[in-house]
Design a protein around this motif. Structure first.
Motif, mmCIF file in Angstrom:
data_model
loop_
_atom_site.group_PDB
_atom_site.id
_atom_site.type_symbol
_atom_site.label_atom_id
_atom_site.label_comp_id
_atom_site.label_asym_id
_atom_site.label_seq_id
_atom_site.Cartn_x
_atom_site.Cartn_y
_atom_site.Cartn_z
ATOM 1 N N GLN A 70 0.815 -1.212 0.000
ATOM 2 C CA GLN A 70 0.000 0.000 0.000
ATOM 3 C C GLN A 70 0.856 1.273 0.000
ATOM 4 N N VAL A 71 1.985 1.224 0.700
ATOM 5 C CA VAL A 71 2.839 2.422 0.806
ATOM 6 C C VAL A 71 3.289 2.919 -0.571
ATOM 7 N N PRO A 72 3.896 2.061 -1.424
ATOM 8 C CA PRO A 72 4.331 2.582 -2.729
ATOM 9 C C PRO A 72 3.177 2.996 -3.639
ATOM 10 N N LEU A 73 2.001 2.357 -3.488
ATOM 11 C CA LEU A 73 0.856 2.751 -4.311
ATOM 12 C C LEU A 73 0.379 4.151 -3.951
ATOM 13 N N VAL A 74 0.215 4.412 -2.649
ATOM 14 C CA VAL A 74 -0.233 5.742 -2.230
ATOM 15 C C VAL A 74 0.835 6.781 -2.554
ATOM 16 N N HIS A 75 2.098 6.408 -2.408
ATOM 17 C CA HIS A 75 3.206 7.299 -2.775
ATOM 18 C C HIS A 75 3.111 7.685 -4.245
ATOM 19 N N ARG A 76 2.807 6.716 -5.080
ATOM 20 C CA ARG A 76 2.691 6.965 -6.528
ATOM 21 C C ARG A 76 1.552 7.937 -6.815
ATOM 22 N N ILE A 77 0.430 7.781 -6.115
ATOM 23 C CA ILE A 77 -0.716 8.673 -6.331
ATOM 24 C C ILE A 77 -0.375 10.097 -5.905
ATOM 25 N N LEU A 78 0.265 10.225 -4.758
ATOM 26 C CA LEU A 78 0.610 11.553 -4.249
ATOM 27 C C LEU A 78 1.697 12.217 -5.086
ATOM 28 N N GLU A 79 2.604 11.413 -5.619
ATOM 29 C CA GLU A 79 3.633 11.959 -6.499
ATOM 30 C C GLU A 79 3.017 12.639 -7.702
ATOM 31 N N ASN A 80 1.881 12.104 -8.159
ATOM 32 C CA ASN A 80 1.193 12.686 -9.307
ATOM 33 C C ASN A 80 0.617 14.060 -8.984
ATOM 34 N N ASP A 81 0.342 14.287 -7.668
ATOM 35 C CA ASP A 81 -0.168 15.576 -7.191
ATOM 36 C C ASP A 81 -1.368 16.048 -8.000
ATOM 37 N N PHE A 82 -2.450 15.257 -7.934
ATOM 38 C CA PHE A 82 -3.642 15.581 -8.722
ATOM 39 C C PHE A 82 -4.322 16.861 -8.257
ATOM 40 N N SER A 83 -3.915 17.410 -7.099
ATOM 41 C CA SER A 83 -4.542 18.644 -6.638
ATOM 42 C C SER A 83 -4.190 19.828 -7.525
ATOM 43 N N THR A 124 -6.552 12.312 -15.479
ATOM 44 C CA THR A 124 -6.759 11.118 -14.672
ATOM 45 C C THR A 124 -5.464 10.328 -14.557
ATOM 46 N N LEU A 125 -5.206 9.829 -13.352
ATOM 47 C CA LEU A 125 -4.061 8.948 -13.127
ATOM 48 C C LEU A 125 -4.550 7.511 -13.169
ATOM 49 N N THR A 126 -3.975 6.703 -14.045
ATOM 50 C CA THR A 126 -4.361 5.295 -14.159
ATOM 51 C C THR A 126 -3.190 4.415 -13.759
ATOM 52 N N ILE A 127 -3.460 3.467 -12.854
ATOM 53 C CA ILE A 127 -2.422 2.563 -12.358
ATOM 54 C C ILE A 127 -2.899 1.129 -12.486
ATOM 55 N N ASP A 128 -2.069 0.275 -13.069
ATOM 56 C CA ASP A 128 -2.332 -1.164 -13.114
ATOM 57 C C ASP A 128 -1.765 -1.757 -11.831
ATOM 58 N N THR A 129 -2.604 -1.954 -10.843
ATOM 59 C CA THR A 129 -2.143 -2.355 -9.518
ATOM 60 C C THR A 129 -1.593 -3.774 -9.479
ATOM 61 N N GLN A 130 -2.088 -4.619 -10.366
ATOM 62 C CA GLN A 130 -1.588 -6.003 -10.379
ATOM 63 C C GLN A 130 -0.197 -6.073 -10.991
ATOM 64 N N LYS A 131 0.002 -5.342 -12.058
ATOM 65 C CA LYS A 131 1.284 -5.364 -12.754
ATOM 66 C C LYS A 131 2.359 -4.617 -11.975
ATOM 67 N N GLU A 132 2.010 -3.450 -11.441
ATOM 68 C CA GLU A 132 3.011 -2.617 -10.783
ATOM 69 C C GLU A 132 3.228 -2.965 -9.317
ATOM 70 N N LEU A 159 -4.808 16.070 0.603
ATOM 71 C CA LEU A 159 -4.396 16.192 1.997
ATOM 72 C C LEU A 159 -4.817 14.969 2.806
ATOM 73 N N THR A 160 -6.049 14.510 2.607
ATOM 74 C CA THR A 160 -6.537 13.341 3.341
ATOM 75 C C THR A 160 -5.733 12.101 2.994
ATOM 76 N N LEU A 161 -5.433 11.929 1.709
ATOM 77 C CA LEU A 161 -4.621 10.792 1.284
ATOM 78 C C LEU A 161 -3.201 10.927 1.841
ATOM 79 N N GLY A 162 -2.738 12.163 2.015
ATOM 80 C CA GLY A 162 -1.424 12.397 2.614
ATOM 81 C C GLY A 162 -1.362 11.887 4.041
ATOM 82 N N ALA A 163 -2.424 12.122 4.815
ATOM 83 C CA ALA A 163 -2.465 11.616 6.190
ATOM 84 C C ALA A 163 -2.448 10.093 6.199
ATOM 85 N N LEU A 164 -3.172 9.476 5.282
ATOM 86 C CA LEU A 164 -3.167 8.012 5.171
ATOM 87 C C LEU A 164 -1.766 7.513 4.845
#
Length: 477
Positions: free
Chosen positions: A395-408, A413-421, A460-465
């Motif tokens: 979960q840590v690298p997945l959430v890191h990847r989402i936050l790195e994108n900084d969608f704010s 849209t950010l698309t991630i293949d969770t099974q492959k990556e 911000l909420t995802l950052g706390a997670l």
């Protein structure tokens, strides 16, 4: 329970505004109009920052000889709005393999459970007249010898004056009942493990004229002169010494503020504020949590057990967080105490042999607790399940990847293949998807792919997670 109710009510009254919920019922009287509150000049990037009581009003810190400037604060013009009644009742029982119910405060995940909450309260808004606020700028003088002023500057606390409140018109009762049997089930095949029976009944009686939420304006103190910051985006802090000060009149310079903006000043006054490129906030997480990484393996286990205890019990979280804030405050430090055996190892090792909290470790622990306090009860249930399934390292690298994108700050849209990556299996992805959605991110799922869009609040909420997952992973490895 009181804070959960005030957060819901503040959001209901002002979904996208700056209405601040009162945290503790016992302290609500300290947030009346013209009361002074304080906040740390530097807060975690994912947190808006909590306002703390000071036991003082604005009149208490004004220069005694400035009678004319004080005149308006002796009997200020405070205006009341017409009463507003807020009703929020949920009562029901849900059964089955799939059940997701969303209300103002919780997202319930259950197989056989009943839950209800009732909040019916009549409130009014009170606010200080604009001419009283205008008189703050230039005409008022601050007593620099006052203990609050001296200590706030020393410990880098910004000061704010309460300008608006939401108060109860009559006594009100907030009730919350829940009863859960068997395992709790969520979307699709997700099983959040909770066996046996849990029955919880809570109620809090809120008195008449109780402050539920408030708004503030930041004080600006330069020498003995007092001003008030009208705009929320104003980067100035209460005390100029907190960010290095300004050059002498007539000179121009630039500096990076605590908010990450560049402030250009001329003649000692802000002239222009522009956004400045700064290091990604995820680096802050690594730096703030570094002291935990240096602990021994034995202490990793003790800290992890303590952290998991507060994940499971919100009352323990609130108790430990408030104690640690006071212990690290520097003004009235206290010794940490606990009668809970599951927290003993954590509390004992945050302090040295004299009972004083070790600053580096204490700040890192508080950083984690503050992030944990941002999560909803549903997120905590999913977090507990994630730990039991040993999913956190994924979960840590997945959430890191989402936050790195900084969608704010980006469109698209950010698309991630969770099974492959990240090698998520289907049940694990169910949990992860639910956690991301609870953060406010919009998720479209196609097989193992997640397509996500968000906004600054979701970021911000995802950052706390992320902070919580990062620390739990660090202590587990």
């Amino acid at each position: 329970m009181f804070h959960k109710a005030t957060k819901s009510l503040a959001k209901q009254l002002d979904p996208e505004g700056d209405l601040i919920p009162v945290y503790c019922l016992l302290d609500q009287k300290h947030f009346r109009p013209l009361c002074l509150v304080q906040r740390k000049s530097k807060n975690p990037w994912w947190q808006k920052g909590r306002y703390h009581k000071t036991d003082y009003k604005l009149l208490d810190v004004l220069f005694p000889g400035n009678q004319s400037a004080q005149l308006g604060f002796l009997s200020p013009d405070i205006y009341d709005s017409d009463p507003i009644t807020i009703v929020d009742n949920v009562d029901g029982k849900l059964e089955g393999d799939v059940s997701v119910t969303t209300d103002l405060a919780t997202l319930e995940l259950k197989s056989s459970a009943s839950m209800s909450h009732a909040r019916s309260v009549k409130v009014k808004k009170r606010h200080i007249s604009s001419h009283v606020l205008d008189s703050l700028n230039g005409d008022s003088k601050i007593s620099l010898d006052h203990q609050l002023i001296k200590q706030s500057e020393k410990f880098r606390r910004d000061l704010y004056v309460v300008t608006e409140t939401v108060e109860t018109v009559e006594e009100a009762e907030f009730r919350e009942n829940s009863k859960t049997e068997g395992s709790i089930l969520a979307e699709l095949r997700l099983r959040t493990k909770m066996t046996g029976l849990r029955d919880s009944k809570k109620a809090v009686i809120v008195p008449k004229d109780c402050i539920l939420a408030f708004r503030v304006k930041r004080l600006i103190i330069r020498g003995e002169s007092l001003g008030i910051s009208i705009f929320p985006e104003d980067p100035r802090l209460t005390f100029q010494s907190c960010k290095g000060g300004y050059l002498a009149d007539g000179a121009a310079t630039q500096q990076i503020t605590e908010s990450g903006h560049m402030e250009i000043t001329r003649g000692g006054k802000p002239h222009l504020v522009v956004k400045s490129k700064r290091e990604h906030p995820l680096k802050e997480v690594e730096q703030e949590c570094a002291p935990l990484r240096l602990l021994s393996t034995d202490l990793h286990v003790k800290f992890l057990n303590g952290f998991l205890a507060v994940v499971r019990n919100n009352d323990l979280l609130q108790e430990l967080e408030l104690q640690l804030e006071q212990a690290l405050d520097g003004i009235n430090p206290i010794k940490l105490k606990t009668h809970r055996p599951e927290l003993q190892g954590l509390v004992e090792n945050v302090q040295d042999s004299t009972g004083a909290v070790c600053p580096a470790i204490g700040e890192a622990v508080l950083y984690f607790l503050q992030a944990l306090d941002e999560l909803s009860e549903s997120e905590l249930l999913l977090l507990e399940e994630s730990v039991e399934r040993k999913m956190v390292p994924k979960q840590v690298p997945l959430v890191h990847r989402i936050l790195e994108n900084d969608f704010s700050n980006k469109k698209g849209t950010l698309t991630i293949d969770t099974q492959k990556e990240f090698a998520f299996i289907e049940d694990e992805l169910d949990i992860m998807e639910a956690m991301i959605k609870l953060s406010g991110v919009t998720v479209q799922r196609n097989g193992a792919s997640l397509a996500m869009t968000g906004n600054p609040d979701a970021f911000l909420t995802l950052g706390a997670l992320y902070v919580v997952l990062y620390v739990l992973n660090l202590l587990s490895s």
